[in-house]
Design a protein around this motif. Structure first.
Motif, PDB file in Angstrom:
ATOM      1  N   SER A  87       0.837  -1.200   0.000  1.00  0.00           N
ATOM      2  CA  SER A  87       0.000   0.000   0.000  1.00  0.00           C
ATOM      3  C   SER A  87       0.872   1.250   0.000  1.00  0.00           C
ATOM      4  O   SER A  87       1.971   1.263   0.540  1.00  0.00           O
ATOM      5  CB  SER A  87      -0.906   0.010   1.231  1.00  0.00           C
ATOM      6  N   PRO A  88       0.374   2.332  -0.629  1.00  0.00           N
ATOM      7  CA  PRO A  88       1.115   3.589  -0.621  1.00  0.00           C
ATOM      8  C   PRO A  88       1.073   4.222   0.759  1.00  0.00           C
ATOM      9  O   PRO A  88       0.304   3.789   1.628  1.00  0.00           O
ATOM     10  CB  PRO A  88       0.343   4.432  -1.646  1.00  0.00           C
ATOM     11  N   PRO A  89       1.902   5.253   0.989  1.00  0.00           N
ATOM     12  CA  PRO A  89       1.809   5.964   2.270  1.00  0.00           C
ATOM     13  C   PRO A  89       0.391   6.466   2.506  1.00  0.00           C
ATOM     14  O   PRO A  89      -0.260   6.970   1.583  1.00  0.00           O
ATOM     15  CB  PRO A  89       2.794   7.126   2.080  1.00  0.00           C
ATOM     16  N   GLY A 106      -4.376  -2.043  -6.070  1.00  0.00           N
ATOM     17  CA  GLY A 106      -4.526  -0.953  -5.120  1.00  0.00           C
ATOM     18  C   GLY A 106      -5.941  -0.467  -4.927  1.00  0.00           C
ATOM     19  O   GLY A 106      -6.164   0.580  -4.318  1.00  0.00           O
ATOM     20  N   GLY A 111      -3.489   5.799  -4.534  1.00  0.00           N
ATOM     21  CA  GLY A 111      -2.235   6.068  -5.209  1.00  0.00           C
ATOM     22  C   GLY A 111      -1.304   6.832  -4.290  1.00  0.00           C
ATOM     23  O   GLY A 111      -1.671   7.186  -3.162  1.00  0.00           O
ATOM     24  N   ASN A 112      -0.090   7.098  -4.749  1.00  0.00           N
ATOM     25  CA  ASN A 112       0.869   7.810  -3.908  1.00  0.00           C
ATOM     26  C   ASN A 112       0.460   9.244  -3.627  1.00  0.00           C
ATOM     27  O   ASN A 112       0.739   9.782  -2.559  1.00  0.00           O
ATOM     28  CB  ASN A 112       2.255   7.781  -4.548  1.00  0.00           C
ATOM     29  N   ASP A 113      -0.191   9.897  -4.597  1.00  0.00           N
ATOM     30  CA  ASP A 113      -0.557  11.302  -4.424  1.00  0.00           C
ATOM     31  C   ASP A 113      -2.011  11.584  -4.760  1.00  0.00           C
ATOM     32  O   ASP A 113      -2.413  12.719  -4.952  1.00  0.00           O
ATOM     33  CB  ASP A 113       0.345  12.202  -5.287  1.00  0.00           C
ATOM     34  N   HIS A 114      -2.818  10.518  -4.858  1.00  0.00           N
ATOM     35  CA  HIS A 114      -4.219  10.724  -5.189  1.00  0.00           C
ATOM     36  C   HIS A 114      -5.050   9.524  -4.715  1.00  0.00           C
ATOM     37  O   HIS A 114      -4.508   8.470  -4.366  1.00  0.00           O
ATOM     38  CB  HIS A 114      -4.409  10.894  -6.705  1.00  0.00           C
TER      39      HIS A 114
END
Length: 344
Positions: free
Chosen positions: A231-233, A286, A302-305
């Protein structure tokens, strides 16, 4: 119409009112009855309703008793079908005593939620009611395997009488009005299986139904990817449309925004809103759905969304949300960049 039989139109189109039809395969009724005897040495609990925040409703006045085989957290006392909540569905200790039924459940090609043995006592009858969430356009179905029955035990599904026989396997559209009654001398016992509808599960339907499903407005869930992607941050706090955590309505991307938290617990993702937690289940790439619910609403990280998805039948609405940089916006502020509608 002869009880237990259906018109040709009913078999042709599972979306028709009162639709109910046999699935394949059939099972060994004697083995199921033998296993049932291993778990009937104690009184079963009456059905109850479990609400949010752990509130439990009163016992139903109907002599309709339950033995939970799969429940939220594997709780052997949960007599309700459950729903989105903090725990994943798991087998209870009672299923360990029914290895043949466990084998049957393992072969159903769909994610399973609650599985219960429901016993309707002699002389008992339910009120006519609907279970709205078990609809093909929502991607959730309820399946039955009768174990003990009698000619006096009947299911009336949208005006059509059904008397399903032990060892057979059935789908019914329980979002339609239905009721059960037992005028026979013995308890009617069915295994009742709540599942997510998948293309693989559809192959167990009658051939004519499978053909009609090609054009039907149904939601096909995907079988989960066994390999969880890292998983992303996770943002500590974010804002979601209030409908995304309100399962009483069917417009998850509507409403004002509410703050939620995404955290990890024992390797699983948990979404918390207003102190109510929801376990998330990884689907693919994801994208996560709620434990206890279908892909009617999913969250793609996502990483930024984040992308929010809402499905109804074949329709898909998506909302793309950018996560702000940590030093440019307050924590939890999301920016709605786009909203699209497309066919699934």
């Amino acid at each position: 119409m002869t009880p237990g039989r259906h018109s040709p139109d009913d078999h042709h189109d599972p979306r028709r009112a009162g639709a109910g039809g046999p699935l394949t395969p059939a099972f060994d009724a004697d083995r199921l009855a033998h296993e049932l005897s291993a778990v009937t040495g104690h009184p079963w609990q009456r059905q109850r309703t479990h609400y949010a925040a752990g509130r439990i409703g009163p016992d139903t006045p109907t002599d309709w008793r339950v033995l939970p085989l799969r429940s939220p957290g594997g709780d052997p006392t949960r007599t309700d079908p459950g729903g989105p909540g903090p725990d994943h569905y798991a087998a209870t200790r009672w299923l360990d005593q029914m290895p043949y039924l466990r084998e049957i459940l393992d072969e159903i090609p769909a994610p399973l939620n609650a599985v219960r043995l429901l016993a309707l006592g002699p002389g008992a009858a339910s009120q006519p009611h609907r279970d709205p969430k078990y609809a093909l356009e929502r991607g959730m179905v309820r399946l039955h395997i009768p174990i003990v029955t009698h000619p006096g035990a009947v299911l009336v599904l949208d005006g059509t009488e059904h008397r399903w026989q032990p060892g057979t396997f059935w789908y019914g559209d329980f979002s339609r009005e239905h009721m059960v009654a037992n005028t026979g001398p013995v308890r009617r016992v069915h295994a009742v299986i709540d599942a997510l509808f998948t293309r693989e599960l559809a192959t167990l339907f009658p051939t004519e139904w499978q053909e009609s499903l090609g054009d039907a407005d149904v939601l096909f869930n995907r079988l989960p990817d066994p390999a969880l992607r890292p998983s992303p941050p996770l943002p500590r706090a974010v804002n979601l449309p209030s409908g995304f955590t309100d399962f009483s309505q069917d417009t998850p991307l509507e409403g004002s925004t509410v703050p939620v938290r995404l955290t990890e617990r024992d390797g699983d993702l948990v979404l918390t809103a207003a102190e109510r937690g929801f376990a998330l289940v990884h689907v693919v790439d994801g994208e996560y759905r709620y434990a206890g619910w279908s892909e009617q609403r999913t969250l793609e990280l996502g990483n930024d969304h984040v992308v929010l998805h809402a499905r109804h039948g074949r329709a898909l609405t998506s909302q793309h949300v950018s996560l702000p940089a940590a030093d440019s916006s307050p924590a939890g502020a999301w920016h709605d960049e786009s909203r699209t509608q497309c066919a699934r």
